[in-house]
Design a protein around this motif. Structure first.
Motif: not given
Length: 269
Positions: A211-231
């Motif tokens: 528990g000494k590192t932080h796993s950050i809470l995140h989200r992605v909002r609906i974009p105004d124009e189409e969006r593509l990401s790689l992970a």
């Protein structure tokens, strides 16, 4: 909130690692232009796939090995779609960009994730466990597609709902806004930085380091124009128990047991 930057992974400083483990997220500079050229090649093929009629994508539905297509839209809003590959194994409609997927996957894993993870383990004085954790590791490559903004009366504007990544570390290549991090009791937008990727520490790493590192809470909002990401998501050795190395305690007897617990927390509560 302005995310910190790591400009040279191979010479990362103690201060930079300290910031990363406590915030759980940072930018990392990619000096090789070829990575972004490969992204453009993948993006062209990925957009052609995701823009198809939904029925044409059904034959590529994800299977038990987490390879294939999945629609992650929530609240009946067509907001996010994803295609998963096991690392080094692009399948289905992405054959033309196989080499680009392979190169980006390898680059993110070898030149970013493994280098930073080793420094994080060293930071907490448990570097002797690093090789055991990352040998026979589990890695996944993903393209994530967010269609243009959908008109809706629903209050939810989240394309990908708030969550924490499961494995050890994630590397995201984004070119448009939409990613948001929860820090200091509020949401902060992450603006894409040319020449940089975003690194996020995940939950299994947090468990392994007491528990000494932080796993950050995140989200992605609906974009105004189409969006593509790689992970690229790097997971641990799947043949060993999930262990808290700080407190010398077995947390889960297997990787699969830990994964089931994570998905129960995420989807069933």
């Amino acid at each position: 909130m302005q995310l910190p930057k790591i400009n040279a992974v191979d010479t990362v400083t103690l201060e930079e690692i300290n910031t990363l483990v406590h915030l759980g997220c940072c930018y990392v500079k990619i000096p090789e232009k070829e990575v972004f050229e490969d992204f453009e090649f993948i993006k062209k093929e990925a957009l052609a796939f995701f823009r198809q009629d939904e029925l044409k994508k059904q034959k590529w539905l994800v299977n038990d090995q987490l390879e294939g297509y999945i629609n992650r839209s929530i609240d009946d809003i067509q907001s996010v779609q994803q295609f998963f590959f096991r690392l080094h194994n692009p399948i289905g409609p992405f054959q033309e960009c196989r080499n680009s997927v392979f190169k980006i996957s390898n680059y993110f894993e070898q030149r970013i994730v493994l280098v930073l993870l080793k420094e994080v383990f060293r930071y907490f004085g448990v570097e002797q466990y690093f090789e055991e954790v990352v040998s026979d590791r589990s890695s996944t490559f993903s393209t994530v597609y967010y269609p243009a903004k959908v008109n809706t009366n629903k209050k939810c504007n989240s394309g990908l709902k708030a969550h924490k990544d499961f494995d050890l570390m994630s590397v995201l290549l984004i070119e448009k806004p939409g990613l948001e991090l929860f820090w200091d009791d509020q949401w902060h937008e992450v603006n894409p930085q040319p020449g940089y990727v975003v690194v996020i520490l995940a939950q299994t790493l947090e468990k392994m380091l007491g528990g000494k590192t932080h796993s950050i809470l995140h989200r992605v909002r609906i974009p105004d124009e189409e969006r593509l990401s790689l992970a690229v998501f790097l997971g641990p050795n799947t043949n060993i128990p999930i262990q808290d190395y700080i407190h010398d305690q077995i947390l889960f007897d297997s990787y699969d047991q830990c994964l089931k617990y994570h998905y129960y927390q995420l989807f069933e509560q």
